[in-house]
Design an enzyme around this catalytic site. Structure first.
Site, PDB file in Angstrom:
ATOM      1  N   GLU A  33       0.839  -1.200   0.000  1.00  0.00           N
ATOM      2  CA  GLU A  33       0.000   0.000   0.000  1.00  0.00           C
ATOM      3  C   GLU A  33       0.876   1.254   0.000  1.00  0.00           C
ATOM      4  O   GLU A  33       1.799   1.368   0.802  1.00  0.00           O
ATOM      5  CB  GLU A  33      -0.922   0.000   1.221  1.00  0.00           C
ATOM      6  CG  GLU A  33      -1.820  -1.225   1.333  1.00  0.00           C
ATOM      7  CD  GLU A  33      -2.880  -1.340   0.257  1.00  0.00           C
ATOM      8  OE1 GLU A  33      -3.068  -0.385  -0.527  1.00  0.00           O
ATOM      9  OE2 GLU A  33      -3.546  -2.394   0.198  1.00  0.00           O
ATOM     10  N   CYS A  71      -7.334  -1.319   8.632  1.00  0.00           N
ATOM     11  CA  CYS A  71      -6.010  -1.316   7.984  1.00  0.00           C
ATOM     12  C   CYS A  71      -5.643   0.079   7.495  1.00  0.00           C
ATOM     13  O   CYS A  71      -4.573   0.600   7.826  1.00  0.00           O
ATOM     14  CB  CYS A  71      -5.974  -2.307   6.822  1.00  0.00           C
ATOM     15  SG  CYS A  71      -6.029  -4.035   7.343  1.00  0.00           S
ATOM     16  N   HIS A 125      -0.651  -5.688   2.820  1.00  0.00           N
ATOM     17  CA  HIS A 125      -1.792  -6.583   2.954  1.00  0.00           C
ATOM     18  C   HIS A 125      -1.346  -7.985   2.543  1.00  0.00           C
ATOM     19  O   HIS A 125      -0.698  -8.148   1.502  1.00  0.00           O
ATOM     20  CB  HIS A 125      -2.949  -6.135   2.044  1.00  0.00           C
ATOM     21  CG  HIS A 125      -3.935  -5.281   2.731  1.00  0.00           C
ATOM     22  ND1 HIS A 125      -4.223  -3.994   2.331  1.00  0.00           N
ATOM     23  CD2 HIS A 125      -4.732  -5.518   3.803  1.00  0.00           C
ATOM     24  CE1 HIS A 125      -5.145  -3.478   3.125  1.00  0.00           C
ATOM     25  NE2 HIS A 125      -5.459  -4.390   4.031  1.00  0.00           N
TER      26      HIS A 125
END
Length: 154
Positions: free
Chosen positions: A42, A104, A123
């Site tokens: 991410e 998250c 993730h």
């Protein structure tokens, strides 16, 4: 450190990480239950849009991580570069600019905020016969070592 699936408690733990440990980089790992054998790097955290209830039935005031905070915060780690520079056996790796609007992403934005961008979020898929703890551990080690190369000299 395992963070609870509770917005406020996750925020408190992230604050403690940055104020007590003062790390060069904090790497968070979250479960992407829909991913079968895919690791997602991410790039940024988003401040608004948190309407889904946490494990205690709450969501942040105004659906926001940090009132008055920037709309999004980019990691100082270039995830696209990490993605291009690594090879992970038995798993696909990709990068994303949207960690979802749940714990998250909330944790990631909070860590980016407190750490001035010196945070990363990965993730990972659930463990399975294909994605064993050993395979996932080796993949995370490869990814984190590549991230640390970007921190050299700091």
């Amino acid at each position: 450190m395992q963070l609870p699936v509770v917005y406020q408690k996750a925020k408190e733990q992230v604050f403690k990480i940055w104020t007590t440990l003062q790390p060069l980089l904090t790497v968070h790992v979250g479960l992407a239950s829909s991913a079968k054998a895919l690791i997602i790097l991410e790039q940024c955290g988003k401040n608004k849009g948190y309407q889904e209830m946490d494990a205690c039935g709450f969501h942040p005031e105004g659906g926001c991580c940090m009132l008055g905070g920037p709309q999004k915060i980019e990691s100082t780690i270039n995830m696209k570069t990490v993605w291009k520079n690594i090879s992970v056996e038995g798993m696909d790796v990709t990068f994303s600019r949207d960690a979802g609007r749940y714990i998250c992403d909330y944790t990631y934005y909070t860590s980016l905020y407190y750490g001035s961008g010196r945070a990363a979020f990965i993730h990972v898929p659930p463990l399975s016969s294909v994605v064993t703890a050993d395979v996932l551990g080796k993949a995370l080690q490869t990814i984190i070592l590549e991230m640390l190369k970007q921190c050299e000299g700091e």
